[in-house]
Design a protein around this motif. Structure first.
Motif, PDB file in Angstrom:
ATOM      1  N   ILE A 140      70.338 -69.686  -4.053  1.00  0.00           N
ATOM      2  CA  ILE A 140      69.582 -70.007  -2.831  1.00  0.00           C
ATOM      3  C   ILE A 140      68.233 -70.629  -3.159  1.00  0.00           C
ATOM      4  O   ILE A 140      67.846 -71.642  -2.577  1.00  0.00           O
ATOM      5  N   THR A 141      67.509 -70.018  -4.099  1.00  0.00           N
ATOM      6  CA  THR A 141      66.102 -70.379  -4.318  1.00  0.00           C
ATOM      7  C   THR A 141      65.831 -71.114  -5.619  1.00  0.00           C
ATOM      8  O   THR A 141      64.761 -71.700  -5.770  1.00  0.00           O
ATOM      9  N   GLY A 142      66.734 -71.007  -6.573  1.00  0.00           N
ATOM     10  CA  GLY A 142      66.492 -71.589  -7.890  1.00  0.00           C
ATOM     11  C   GLY A 142      65.766 -70.650  -8.834  1.00  0.00           C
ATOM     12  O   GLY A 142      65.588 -70.950 -10.009  1.00  0.00           O
ATOM     13  N   TRP A 143      65.326 -69.486  -8.359  1.00  0.00           N
ATOM     14  CA  TRP A 143      64.611 -68.526  -9.217  1.00  0.00           C
ATOM     15  C   TRP A 143      65.609 -67.958 -10.212  1.00  0.00           C
ATOM     16  O   TRP A 143      66.576 -67.297  -9.819  1.00  0.00           O
ATOM     17  N   ASP A 144      65.380 -68.204 -11.503  1.00  0.00           N
ATOM     18  CA  ASP A 144      66.367 -67.789 -12.490  1.00  0.00           C
ATOM     19  C   ASP A 144      65.855 -66.754 -13.486  1.00  0.00           C
ATOM     20  O   ASP A 144      66.533 -66.430 -14.455  1.00  0.00           O
ATOM     21  N   LYS A 145      64.668 -66.219 -13.231  1.00  0.00           N
ATOM     22  CA  LYS A 145      64.156 -65.170 -14.104  1.00  0.00           C
ATOM     23  C   LYS A 145      64.762 -63.827 -13.719  1.00  0.00           C
ATOM     24  O   LYS A 145      65.238 -63.644 -12.610  1.00  0.00           O
ATOM     25  N   ARG A 146      64.707 -62.890 -14.618  1.00  0.00           N
ATOM     26  CA  ARG A 146      65.264 -61.558 -14.406  1.00  0.00           C
ATOM     27  C   ARG A 146      64.547 -60.871 -13.239  1.00  0.00           C
ATOM     28  O   ARG A 146      63.320 -60.947 -13.125  1.00  0.00           O
ATOM     29  N   THR A 147      65.315 -60.203 -12.374  1.00  0.00           N
ATOM     30  CA  THR A 147      64.736 -59.511 -11.219  1.00  0.00           C
ATOM     31  C   THR A 147      65.439 -58.183 -10.991  1.00  0.00           C
ATOM     32  O   THR A 147      66.596 -58.011 -11.360  1.00  0.00           O
ATOM     33  N   ASN A 148      64.729 -57.261 -10.346  1.00  0.00           N
ATOM     34  CA  ASN A 148      65.376 -56.031  -9.886  1.00  0.00           C
ATOM     35  C   ASN A 148      65.618 -56.173  -8.381  1.00  0.00           C
ATOM     36  O   ASN A 148      65.253 -57.174  -7.769  1.00  0.00           O
TER      37      ASN A 148
END
Length: 170
Positions: A140-148
């Motif tokens: 959806i957003t392109g955010w590809d860093k690790r997230t919880n």
């Protein structure tokens, strides 16, 4: 699309809240992270200061809004099957999360920050309990860093509030 330079999505939690700072005009996140209460407030005030400095230096007004997930707006806010002590702990944690959200809103109002309560978004994702997965957030957003999960919920809250499209290609 709502016309803000920054949208800060916050998924409140009693220990560390998910906080996502979105630049909707560029369709990108400045940050997506988990922060303790005082640091989350400092982050909000940092964006406020950045906007005020920009206006002072360039004469261009930059705007932002804080969107806090407000689970207390839902009549039934605890959908767990637990019983006994486990159910009591879950209920206590849910209440603490709600209070954290209310305090974030109170602090924003105290500092003159534009803030809104957003009812939780519908859980329609592929993750456990139908929560959004990292892969879906990336699509959806392109955010590809690790997230919880709290960070993903905060990012989704900011993205949703911006009126940017939510299309899945997963």
């Amino acid at each position: 699309m709502k016309n803000y330079d920054y949208i800060i999505g916050i998924d409140p939690d009693r220990i560390q809240s998910g906080v996502a700072i979105l630049e909707p005009k560029n369709r990108r996140f400045c940050s997506v992270e988990s922060l303790r209460f005082p640091i989350a407030i400092e982050r909000v005030l940092g964006v406020k200061s950045k906007c005020e400095t920009s206006k002072r230096i360039t004469g261009v007004e930059r705007t932002f809004i804080v969107v806090v997930e407000a689970g207390w707006l839902v009549k039934k806010s605890n959908f767990h099957d637990a019983q006994g002590r486990r159910a009591e702990k879950i209920a206590k944690d849910v209440g603490a999360n709600h209070e954290t959200g209310r305090k974030i809103i109170e602090m924003c109002e105290h500092f003159g920050v534009n803030v809104v309560e957003q009812a939780p978004l519908i859980k329609c994702w592929r993750g456990s309990d139908r929560k959004i997965t990292a892969e879906e957030l990336k699509a959806i957003t392109g955010w590809d860093k690790r997230t919880n999960q709290d960070e993903r919920d905060a990012a989704l809250m900011a993205w949703y509030y911006s009126d940017l499209p939510i299309r899945l290609s997963v």
